[in-house]
Write a protein that holds these residues in place. Structure first.
Motif, mmCIF file in Angstrom:
data_model
loop_
_atom_site.group_PDB
_atom_site.id
_atom_site.type_symbol
_atom_site.label_atom_id
_atom_site.label_comp_id
_atom_site.label_asym_id
_atom_site.label_seq_id
_atom_site.Cartn_x
_atom_site.Cartn_y
_atom_site.Cartn_z
ATOM 1 N N ALA A 1 -1.647 -3.697 -3.279
ATOM 2 C CA ALA A 1 -2.398 -2.491 -3.622
ATOM 3 C C ALA A 1 -3.159 -2.658 -4.930
ATOM 4 O O ALA A 1 -2.642 -3.195 -5.903
ATOM 5 N N VAL B 1 -6.435 4.156 -4.113
ATOM 6 C CA VAL B 1 -5.492 3.081 -3.806
ATOM 7 C C VAL B 1 -6.047 2.366 -2.591
ATOM 8 O O VAL B 1 -6.341 2.992 -1.573
ATOM 9 N N TYR B 2 -6.249 1.036 -2.728
ATOM 10 C CA TYR B 2 -6.701 0.279 -1.568
ATOM 11 C C TYR B 2 -5.951 -1.033 -1.459
ATOM 12 O O TYR B 2 -5.381 -1.522 -2.422
ATOM 13 N N GLU B 3 -5.938 -1.549 -0.246
ATOM 14 C CA GLU B 3 -5.243 -2.792 0.036
ATOM 15 C C GLU B 3 -6.197 -3.953 -0.186
ATOM 16 O O GLU B 3 -7.280 -4.000 0.398
ATOM 17 N N ALA C 1 2.724 1.845 -3.203
ATOM 18 C CA ALA C 1 1.793 2.212 -4.271
ATOM 19 C C ALA C 1 1.390 3.682 -4.165
ATOM 20 O O ALA C 1 1.347 4.387 -5.181
ATOM 21 N N TYR D 1 -7.391 2.330 2.589
ATOM 22 C CA TYR D 1 -8.101 2.838 1.415
ATOM 23 C C TYR D 1 -7.908 4.345 1.374
ATOM 24 O O TYR D 1 -8.299 5.050 2.299
ATOM 25 N N PHE E 1 0.815 -1.219 0.000
ATOM 26 C CA PHE E 1 0.000 0.000 0.000
ATOM 27 C C PHE E 1 0.850 1.271 0.000
ATOM 28 O O PHE E 1 0.651 2.160 -0.831
#
Length: 133
Positions: free
Chosen positions: A92, A84-86, A17, A53, A14
């Motif tokens: 990511a 961008v979310y995990e 990213a 997130y 994350f």
């Protein structure tokens, strides 16, 4: 759900990213005007846990000016959001707004600007995954 975004899953963590997306946006002439940490906000406001997130509100001033000069109401669609979310696997996932689906549908006269923004955001998503990013 309607497809209003361009999505790319990565092998990145994350934090990496987020850093790469920010750099890639800058390379395409965008600055990040806002960052919303959804996980933190939901914990603070609702006391619930949520995955990592983040919503990045990106703006390319020359393109924003062209769009606003063509259709003032397009401001409701600005800035261009990149999420961008995990994922459940801890990697990511990136999602960028597709202006061809969102902005151009609202105001067809913005088609040229929307195509240019879409191309730049697509390159951002591509650049994030590449080793040279």
């Amino acid at each position: 759900m309607a497809n209003v975004g361009m999505k790319r899953e990565t092998e990145l963590g994350f934090d990496e990213a987020i850093a790469r997306v920010t750099e890639a946006l800058q390379a395409e002439g965008f600055g990040v005007l806002t960052q919303i940490d959804v996980k933190e906000t939901l914990k603070k406001k609702l006391g619930v846990d949520f995955r990592r997130y983040r919503i990045l509100g990106a703006c390319n001033p020359p393109l924003a000016h062209r769009a606003l000069s063509t259709a003032l109401d397009v401001g409701v669609m600005l800035p261009c959001n990149v999420v961008v979310y995990e994922s459940d696997a801890g990697k990511a996932t990136l999602v960028a707004i597709d202006p061809m689906q969102a902005v151009a549908a609202m105001a067809p006269e913005l088609g040229e600007v929307a195509r240019e923004v879409r191309g730049r955001l697509a390159r951002v998503l591509q650049r994030v995954q590449s080793p040279s990013a």
